[in-house]
Design a protein around this motif. Structure first.
Motif, PDB file in Angstrom:
ATOM      1  N   ILE A 105       0.835  -1.200   0.000  1.00 60.88           N
ATOM      2  CA  ILE A 105       0.000   0.000   0.000  1.00 60.88           C
ATOM      3  C   ILE A 105       0.866   1.246   0.000  1.00 60.88           C
ATOM      4  CG2 ILE A 105      -1.766   1.289   1.285  1.00 60.88           C
ATOM      5  CD1 ILE A 105      -2.769  -1.357   2.394  1.00 60.88           C
ATOM      6  N   ALA A 106       1.910   1.231   0.816  1.00 64.35           N
ATOM      7  CA  ALA A 106       2.738   2.428   0.987  1.00 64.35           C
ATOM      8  C   ALA A 106       3.759   2.625  -0.122  1.00 64.35           C
ATOM      9  CB  ALA A 106       3.459   2.363   2.338  1.00 64.35           C
ATOM     10  N   PHE A 107       4.068   1.576  -0.888  1.00 63.08           N
ATOM     11  CA  PHE A 107       5.189   1.713  -1.809  1.00 63.08           C
ATOM     12  C   PHE A 107       4.897   2.690  -2.946  1.00 63.08           C
ATOM     13  CE2 PHE A 107       3.458  -1.374  -4.860  1.00 63.08           C
ATOM     14  CZ  PHE A 107       4.113  -1.069  -6.045  1.00 63.08           C
ATOM     15  N   PHE A 108       3.614   2.906  -3.282  1.00 63.66           N
ATOM     16  CA  PHE A 108       3.287   3.927  -4.284  1.00 63.66           C
ATOM     17  C   PHE A 108       3.615   5.328  -3.763  1.00 63.66           C
ATOM     18  CE2 PHE A 108       0.562   0.338  -5.445  1.00 63.66           C
ATOM     19  CZ  PHE A 108       0.833   0.239  -6.795  1.00 63.66           C
ATOM     20  N   LEU A 109       3.391   5.525  -2.464  1.00 66.79           N
ATOM     21  CA  LEU A 109       3.762   6.802  -1.845  1.00 66.79           C
ATOM     22  C   LEU A 109       5.277   6.971  -1.856  1.00 66.79           C
ATOM     23  CD1 LEU A 109       3.088   9.376  -0.234  1.00 66.79           C
ATOM     24  CD2 LEU A 109       3.135   7.979   1.850  1.00 66.79           C
ATOM     25  N   GLN A 110       6.009   5.915  -1.569  1.00 65.29           N
ATOM     26  CA  GLN A 110       7.469   5.977  -1.575  1.00 65.29           C
ATOM     27  C   GLN A 110       7.998   6.338  -2.961  1.00 65.29           C
ATOM     28  OE1 GLN A 110       8.555   2.085  -0.200  1.00 65.29           O
ATOM     29  NE2 GLN A 110       7.761   2.413   1.870  1.00 65.29           N
ATOM     30  N   ASN A 131      -1.624   6.798   5.778  1.00 61.81           N
ATOM     31  CA  ASN A 131      -0.293   7.238   5.365  1.00 61.81           C
ATOM     32  C   ASN A 131      -0.277   7.664   3.898  1.00 61.81           C
ATOM     33  OD1 ASN A 131       2.510   7.642   5.270  1.00 61.81           O
ATOM     34  ND2 ASN A 131       2.916   5.491   4.864  1.00 61.81           N
ATOM     35  N   ILE A 132      -0.797   6.814   3.020  1.00 63.08           N
ATOM     36  CA  ILE A 132      -0.773   7.116   1.586  1.00 63.08           C
ATOM     37  C   ILE A 132      -1.754   8.231   1.231  1.00 63.08           C
ATOM     38  CG2 ILE A 132      -2.506   5.379   0.893  1.00 63.08           C
ATOM     39  CD1 ILE A 132      -0.808   4.781  -1.543  1.00 63.08           C
TER      40      ILE A 132
END
Length: 429
Positions: free
Chosen positions: A268-273, A349-350
């Motif tokens: 889920i978070a890796f797109f934000l990263q 987070n995202i």
């Protein structure tokens, strides 16, 4: 979308491909090791890697963020002299710290293993510490590459090339019928980090030669890095505190279950990263040239897409979480409710976008450090109370509450300090 936002997603597409390959390599490696070593064995591997990750943040001294900022501005203004000085300064500072940490890690391996009541960690931890120096240089070079706006290449060197080498190493050991245990797995990680260092060196030499301009250390970089070290350290500790405290308050099996859930939820978070990696040099350059209106539109549009991705990803794991966990082995399905709880924390987070990166790249590093330090204390307290009562569920609840609260505060403070609201309210205007 405006031109700049389209460029963000165009660059993000290549980075997404790299990220998917890297994350897939980590997941396959985790599955293989989970089936071979079991829950406790996988927990030991992940605990050692978490310790090394913390040491790496200290070793970098916040210079990775400073390098991206300095080099992106230098590249934008075609000031290649300043780029060479920035690289030299970072290498000189980071290498000294990395060498000291390597020595301390080797000496303190016995104490660390006793702290976690796991004597089997001692010698693998020493082997892992040997790679601290080349790993530090690799991250310096990855930051240099990112500063040159080569985002997917920087992401590959910083995060995922080592993962690919580890996966190949594990299959190579299996093919040759070499015993796969904790020590051999950590040895594979160490060799993989050396290989990544060699490739990073060759790539940076290809895009910027000479690699650095030897001369006077840029003391302004050290001044900028000090609060960023605190930011990086507190951010990492907040993200790894749950794993470390599980190793301390519970056992290797709990660490094994929990780290599989956290690894999955990072989808889920890796797109934000990825978008943060693409946006970082742009934010630095736009602020340096006072182009805030363009920056605002770009950030809001990126966050809107991230929210859609977050919703779909969360639904996916809520529905299919249990069968996915069973791939590691039937025992790992115990982590399902932990996975669901962590999903909601990562969704917040995202959905708040690049508020943290915005604060750092706009010169508000100290404010960011205050937020993360308070969040760290809150996270520690929650984990201490909830892990003792609910084990991995307690760690998941504490972590999700902390992530949600911290990111909401960052959005509010970023708006106050920069005038930019990262969430897509009023996007059409």
């Amino acid at each position: 979308m405006d031109t700049q936002t389209k460029e963000v997603f165009a660059k993000s597409f290549s980075t997404v491909i790299v990220q998917i390959i890297g994350v897939a390599a980590r997941l396959v490696t985790s599955i293989v090791l989970g089936r071979i070593l079991g829950v406790a064995g996988l927990g030991d591997v992940n605990l050692i890697n978490q310790i090394i990750t913390i040491l790496m943040v200290i070793s970098m001294f916040g210079m990775d963020h400073v390098l991206v900022k300095k080099i992106s501005i230098g590249h934008f203004n075609r000031d290649y002299q300043s780029i060479g000085v920035a690289i030299y300064t970072s290498l000189r500072v980071n290498l000294i710290i990395a060498v000291l940490l390597t020595i301390l890690s080797v000496i303190g391996a016995s104490f660390i293993s006793e702290f976690f009541s796991a004597t089997q960690l001692k010698f693998p931890l020493i082997v892992a510490a040997i790679a601290l120096v080349p790993q530090t240089i690799s991250i310096v070079f990855a930051s240099v590459v990112n500063g040159f706006n080569k985002v997917w290449q920087g992401r590959l060197l910083k995060d995922f090339l080592t993962s690919l080498f580890v996966l190949m190493g594990v299959f190579f050991a299996w093919y040759l019928k070499i015993s796969i245990d904790l020590f051999s797995v950590i040895a594979i990680y160490t060799i993989s980090r050396f290989l990544t260092f060699i490739i990073a060196f060759l790539y940076v030499k290809n895009i910027y030669n000479p690699i650095f301009f030897k001369g006077v250390v840029d003391k302004t970089m050290i001044k900028m890095a000090k609060p960023l070290l605190f930011v990086s350290a507190t951010t990492l500790l907040s993200s790894s505190l749950d794993v470390i405290m599980l190793g301390w308050l519970s056992n290797s099996s709990s660490v094994g279950l929990y780290t599989v859930a956290t690894r999955l939820v990072l989808f889920i978070a890796f797109f934000l990263q990825i978008t943060n990696a693409v946006l970082s040099p742009k934010i630095a350059a736009y602020f340096a040239n006072n182009e805030l209106s363009k920056l605002t539109v770009m950030i809001k549009q990126v966050t809107f897409v991230l929210i859609i991705i977050g919703v779909l990803s969360t639904i996916f794991f809520v529905i299919l979480g249990k069968p996915i966990l069973s791939v590691w082995g039937h025992d790992f399905t115990e982590a399902y409710y932990c996975l669901v709880i962590l999903c909601f924390g990562q969704f917040i987070n995202i959905s708040t976008g690049c508020s943290g990166v915005l604060l750092i790249m706009s010169g508000n590093e100290k404010v960011f450090s205050y937020i993360t330090s308070i969040s760290l204390l809150f996270n520690f307290t929650l984990n201490l109370v909830l892990i003792s009562k609910y084990d991995i569920l307690g760690a998941a609840i504490a972590t999700s509450i902390t992530i949600a609260g911290e990111n909401i505060v960052k959005v509010i403070i970023a708006k106050k300090k920069t005038g930019i609201l990262t969430i897509p309210i009023g996007l059409k205007n």
